[in-house]
Design a protein around this motif. Structure first.
Motif, short mmCIF file in Angstrom:
data_model
loop_
_atom_site.label_atom_id
_atom_site.label_comp_id
_atom_site.label_asym_id
_atom_site.label_seq_id
_atom_site.Cartn_x
_atom_site.Cartn_y
_atom_site.Cartn_z
N SER A 198 0.84 -1.20 0.00
CA SER A 198 0.00 0.00 0.00
C SER A 198 0.87 1.24 0.00
CB SER A 198 -0.91 0.01 1.23
OG SER A 198 -0.16 -0.18 2.42
N ALA A 199 0.31 2.33 -0.55
CA ALA A 199 1.03 3.60 -0.59
C ALA A 199 0.04 4.74 -0.50
CB ALA A 199 1.86 3.71 -1.87
N GLN A 200 0.54 5.88 -0.03
CA GLN A 200 -0.27 7.08 0.09
C GLN A 200 0.47 8.22 -0.61
OE1 GLN A 200 0.77 5.44 3.31
NE2 GLN A 200 -0.78 4.01 2.58
N ALA A 201 -0.20 8.83 -1.58
CA ALA A 201 0.39 9.93 -2.34
C ALA A 201 -0.31 11.23 -1.96
CB ALA A 201 0.23 9.67 -3.84
N LYS A 202 0.49 12.24 -1.65
CA LYS A 202 -0.11 13.49 -1.16
C LYS A 202 0.66 14.69 -1.69
CE LYS A 202 -1.40 13.66 3.17
NZ LYS A 202 -1.38 13.82 4.66
N TRP A 203 -0.07 15.63 -2.27
CA TRP A 203 0.46 16.98 -2.53
C TRP A 203 -0.69 17.93 -2.19
CZ3 TRP A 203 4.73 18.27 -6.49
CH2 TRP A 203 5.16 19.60 -6.31
N VAL A 204 -0.61 18.51 -1.02
CA VAL A 204 -1.71 19.35 -0.54
C VAL A 204 -1.20 20.76 -0.25
CG1 VAL A 204 -3.09 17.47 0.38
CG2 VAL A 204 -1.37 18.54 1.85
N ARG A 205 -2.04 21.72 -0.60
CA ARG A 205 -1.75 23.12 -0.32
C ARG A 205 -2.95 23.74 0.37
NH1 ARG A 205 0.50 24.59 -6.37
NH2 ARG A 205 2.62 23.80 -6.10
N ARG A 206 -2.67 24.67 1.25
CA ARG A 206 -3.75 25.42 1.90
C ARG A 206 -4.15 26.62 1.05
NH1 ARG A 206 -3.96 26.53 8.32
NH2 ARG A 206 -5.84 27.81 8.44
N THR A 207 -3.16 27.34 0.57
CA THR A 207 -3.41 28.50 -0.30
C THR A 207 -2.47 28.39 -1.49
OG1 THR A 207 -1.85 29.78 1.07
CG2 THR A 207 -4.20 30.03 1.54
N GLY A 208 -2.92 27.68 -2.51
CA GLY A 208 -2.02 27.40 -3.62
C GLY A 208 -2.65 27.45 -4.99
N ILE A 209 -3.75 28.21 -5.16
CA ILE A 209 -4.35 28.33 -6.48
C ILE A 209 -3.44 29.21 -7.34
CG2 ILE A 209 -6.36 29.13 -7.79
CD1 ILE A 209 -8.05 28.62 -5.29
#
Length: 360
Positions: free
Chosen positions: A147-158
């Motif tokens: 299993s793997a978890q891929a994440k690229w998250v931004r709070r203010t990144g538009i």
């Protein structure tokens, strides 16, 4: 004679492409952009001897070009890559590969017919941390990744409002297709198993809220609809029994920008991570690379120390393109892998639209 490279597009990624091609010993002979003034300015800035207002003009004036970099908005990736392949040139295309898997299939067909190499700038594969973890995966230390978890998250990144990033017709989608790097990297670590089922949701909260704009990007344009998602969450199961979860966002209520892949293997787990500060700048980010093992009945977390790489592998990725077409290095990515990735991206959007799982 050094390999001759031409570049299409005078955008911000040019700096990394230019550095990578030159690191491989190639010669950048020309740049083309429909905005010829931008092409000339970029040529002056990066020491490129010739600038043109169209790819056709560049090829006509520089017939010795062997490889072409495509650095343009997503909508134009496939048509320009196919045009260059049909002209007998190797192609290094920015991510995403295209707007959808169908276009990638057309690009692959053109590459096969021309007998030329087609590669994409999946630069995170070229990070020192990624090379290190692939080494542990390759030598059996990790075992089979379940299993793997891929994440690229931004709070203010538009990246701007009303520009091509936020118009689906030009971009193909929002953060899911823009920030697909960690999904690609997770698949790379997992050896690209065949996907079986995708279940996902997208969210458009905040996509029109300028309080969520990133510290970079393109100027806002008024009167243009922003019709892409602000965040996407999903799960992919594979025919091998493996599973991948994904979380990608430009604007979401998270603590800070996080870029990571975590995986769990039968012998060891691991994580590659970049945490950004409030400025969103690479130079102030914190990079971590770890391996998780059991030794003598104890839980042991190994910190993998690699050389610093602020550019997240962008220069090394471009360097690999030149070395691959010269036969000096194996390509870090292949067209069939890009096709599998885009099939998953397409399925995420399809599942989000229908509210149902999508079988592949």
């Amino acid at each position: 004679m050094p390999t001759q490279i031409g570049i299409i597009g005078a955008g911000g990624m040019l700096q990394y492409h230019a550095a990578g091609f030159r690191a491989a010993g190639a010669e950048i002979v020309a740049i083309a952009d429909l905005n010829e003034a931008a092409a000339k300015a970029a040529a002056d800035k990066w020491g490129i001897p010739a600038a043109y207002g169209s790819p056709e003009a560049m090829l006509a004036a520089c017939p010795g070009i062997e490889g072409v970099a495509v650095i343009v908005p997503n909508k134009f990736h496939a048509p320009l890559a196919i045009q260059m392949l049909e002209a007998g040139k190797h192609v290094f295309c920015e991510k995403p590969p295209a707007l959808n898997a169908g276009e990638v299939g057309q690009m692959i067909a053109a590459a096969d017919k021309a007998g030329k190499r087609l590669m994409f700038n999946f630069n995170n594969r070229a990070r020192p941390e990624s090379f290190a973890l692939r080494g542990y995966i390759g030598d059996g230390t990790v075992g089979r990744i379940n299993s793997a978890q891929a994440k690229w998250v931004r709070r203010t990144g538009i990246p701007g409002f009303g520009g091509w990033f936020t118009q689906r017709a030009l971009s193909g989608g929002g953060p899911l297709i823009d920030l697909l790097h960690m999904i690609d990297l997770a698949l790379y670590f997992m050896d690209f198993p065949e996907p079986a089922v995708v279940l996902a949701r997208t969210f458009d909260d905040f996509i029109n809220d300028k309080g969520f704009k990133g510290p970079w990007g393109i100027p806002d344009r008024e009167g243009v609809v922003n019709d892409v998602e602000a965040a996407a969450h999903g799960m992919v199961t594979f025919k091998t029994g493996q599973v991948l979860t994904l979380q990608v966002s430009w604007a979401e209520m998270v603590k800070r920008e996080e870029v990571s892949v975590t995986f769990q293997g039968t012998q060891a787990g691991g994580k590659i991570e970049r945490l950004f500060g409030s400025d969103g700048i690479d130079a102030t980010a914190i990079d971590t690379c770890e391996l998780y093992v059991q030794e003598h009945g104890n839980a042991v977390n190994r910190s993998i120390v690699t050389s610093a790489c602020e550019d997240m592998g962008r220069i090394r990725s471009a360097q690999n393109f030149v070395l691959a077409i010269e036969g000096k290095e194996e390509p870090i990515n292949t067209p069939d892998q890009a096709l599998k990735l885009m099939k998953i991206i397409d399925a995420v959007y399809a599942s989000a639209a229908s509210g149902k799982a999508v079988e592949l």
